[in-house]
Motif scaffolding. Structure first.
Motif, mmCIF file in Angstrom:
data_model
loop_
_atom_site.group_PDB
_atom_site.id
_atom_site.type_symbol
_atom_site.label_atom_id
_atom_site.label_comp_id
_atom_site.label_asym_id
_atom_site.label_seq_id
_atom_site.Cartn_x
_atom_site.Cartn_y
_atom_site.Cartn_z
ATOM 1 N N ARG A 1 2.888 8.311 8.866
ATOM 2 C CA ARG A 1 1.887 7.236 8.976
ATOM 3 C C ARG A 1 0.548 7.653 8.364
ATOM 4 N NH1 ARG A 1 0.760 7.597 15.148
ATOM 5 N NH2 ARG A 1 1.740 5.549 15.224
ATOM 6 N N LYS A 2 -0.224 6.637 7.983
ATOM 7 C CA LYS A 2 -1.517 6.901 7.363
ATOM 8 C C LYS A 2 -2.470 7.507 8.397
ATOM 9 C CE LYS A 2 -4.399 3.695 5.276
ATOM 10 N NZ LYS A 2 -4.522 2.591 4.309
ATOM 11 N N ASN B 1 -6.462 9.833 8.882
ATOM 12 C CA ASN B 1 -7.729 10.177 8.228
ATOM 13 C C ASN B 1 -7.660 11.564 7.604
ATOM 14 O OD1 ASN B 1 -9.025 7.752 8.834
ATOM 15 N ND2 ASN B 1 -9.471 8.467 10.911
ATOM 16 N N ASP C 1 -0.939 7.849 -1.532
ATOM 17 C CA ASP C 1 -2.337 7.918 -1.957
ATOM 18 C C ASP C 1 -3.276 8.385 -0.851
ATOM 19 O OD1 ASP C 1 -1.399 6.896 -4.292
ATOM 20 O OD2 ASP C 1 -1.932 4.824 -3.836
ATOM 21 N N ALA C 2 -2.781 8.509 0.383
ATOM 22 C CA ALA C 2 -3.661 8.835 1.507
ATOM 23 C C ALA C 2 -3.100 10.007 2.306
ATOM 24 C CB ALA C 2 -3.780 7.611 2.407
ATOM 25 N N THR D 1 -1.318 11.627 5.365
ATOM 26 C CA THR D 1 -0.342 11.048 6.291
ATOM 27 C C THR D 1 0.032 12.063 7.369
ATOM 28 O OG1 THR D 1 1.395 11.754 4.764
ATOM 29 C CG2 THR D 1 0.747 9.429 4.677
ATOM 30 N N LEU E 1 1.758 5.006 0.530
ATOM 31 C CA LEU E 1 1.254 6.020 1.457
ATOM 32 C C LEU E 1 0.989 7.354 0.772
ATOM 33 C CD1 LEU E 1 3.393 5.106 4.566
ATOM 34 C CD2 LEU E 1 0.905 5.051 4.416
ATOM 35 N N GLU F 1 3.064 1.492 3.431
ATOM 36 C CA GLU F 1 2.550 1.122 4.742
ATOM 37 C C GLU F 1 3.206 -0.180 5.206
ATOM 38 O OE1 GLU F 1 -1.841 0.720 6.836
ATOM 39 O OE2 GLU F 1 -1.662 0.726 4.673
ATOM 40 N N THR G 1 0.829 -1.207 0.000
ATOM 41 C CA THR G 1 0.000 0.000 0.000
ATOM 42 C C THR G 1 0.860 1.252 0.000
ATOM 43 O OG1 THR G 1 -1.556 -1.229 1.354
ATOM 44 C CG2 THR G 1 -1.925 1.140 1.166
ATOM 45 N N GLU H 1 -4.756 14.985 7.096
ATOM 46 C CA GLU H 1 -3.348 15.333 7.198
ATOM 47 C C GLU H 1 -3.115 16.237 8.406
ATOM 48 O OE1 GLU H 1 -0.751 17.603 4.142
ATOM 49 O OE2 GLU H 1 -0.985 15.536 3.436
#
Ligand SMILES: [Zn+2]
Ligand SMILES: [Zn+2]
Length: 227
Positions: free
Chosen positions: A48-49, A51, A39-40, A42, A37, A77, A35, A53
């Motif tokens: 770390r991932k 919900n 794309d999400a 962090t 990181l 991840e 996965t 930023e």
């Protein structure tokens, strides 16, 4: 990872680019288990991932302790397949696994922390004991092709391997590093990018940063394959 066959795929733009083939080390199925990181959202401190930023609770503590965050960037991840990857690479000692993410890591460092902007690339060292067991430094393997500044060494009394410590033991551990001879002259006024394989608690990287900052580094950040 799965021992399956990899089919090379050549599209027209590649043919017209006259480039050499890039060797693929993962099949598409295995690749998709890792996965990214990027794309999400962090954490701005450790990568770390999240919900949204923002800065995670652990990093708020680091900020209190050190005043500055390492703004760690991790590419992937630390999930099940990444754990399996490190098991084969580090603990079964298969150096070939260093190749899997090498191009990606190298390209990222060169783009984001370019040498022209004064960055020094400092790999986290292994203890003499771990080196004897593994016979290679996995961090230097992952980032190989970059010019390293080997400024740090692990103090001799560091007997127990970091990977065998639980979280509490890791956090309690005292400064494990010393500066190599001549490091202070190199560090003074420079920008330092610490390189490591996995950002777990951040303890190791913050100790490395602490000792490098005391020698007069201008700026210190870190980058890892996994978080
Ligand atoms: Zn596969
Ligand atoms: Zn964080």
């Amino acid at each position: 990872m799965c021992q399956g066959k990899i089919s090379e795929y050549f599209d027209l733009s590649w043919v017209l680019s006259f480039q050499r083939t890039k060797k693929k080390y993962l099949c598409n199925d295995c690749q998709s288990n890792f996965t990214k990181l990027s794309d999400a959202p962090t954490c701005l401190g450790c990568g770390r991932k999240m919900n949204v930023e923002e800065i995670c609770n652990d990093c708020i503590k680091w900020k209190k302790a050190y005043g500055q965050l390492l703004e760690n960037v991790a590419l992937y991840e630390y999930n099940g397949v990444m754990k399996e990857y490190f098991e084969r690479f580090k603990f079964m000692g298969d150096f070939y696994f260093a190749n899997v993410f090498n191009d990606e890591l190298k390209a990222f460092v060169k783009k984001e922390y370019s040498k022209g902007k004064d960055w020094l690339y400092v790999p986290i060292p292994l203890s003499a004991q771990s080196y004897q067991t593994r016979m290679f430094n996995q961090v230097e393997g992952l980032f190989s092709g970059l010019e390293f500044a080997k400024l740090l060494a692990v103090k001799n009394e560091e007997k127990k391997q970091q990977s065998k410590l639980n979280r509490q033991e890791r956090m309690k551990r005292s400064q494990p590093f010393i500066l190599n001879k001549g490091s202070e002259e190199i560090i003074e006024g420079r920008k330092i990018l610490l390189l490591d394989d996995i950002y777990t608690t951040g303890r190791t990287l913050y100790y490395a940063a602490e000792i490098i900052r005391s020698a007069g580094a201008k700026e210190i950040k870190s980058m890892t394959l996994a978080r």
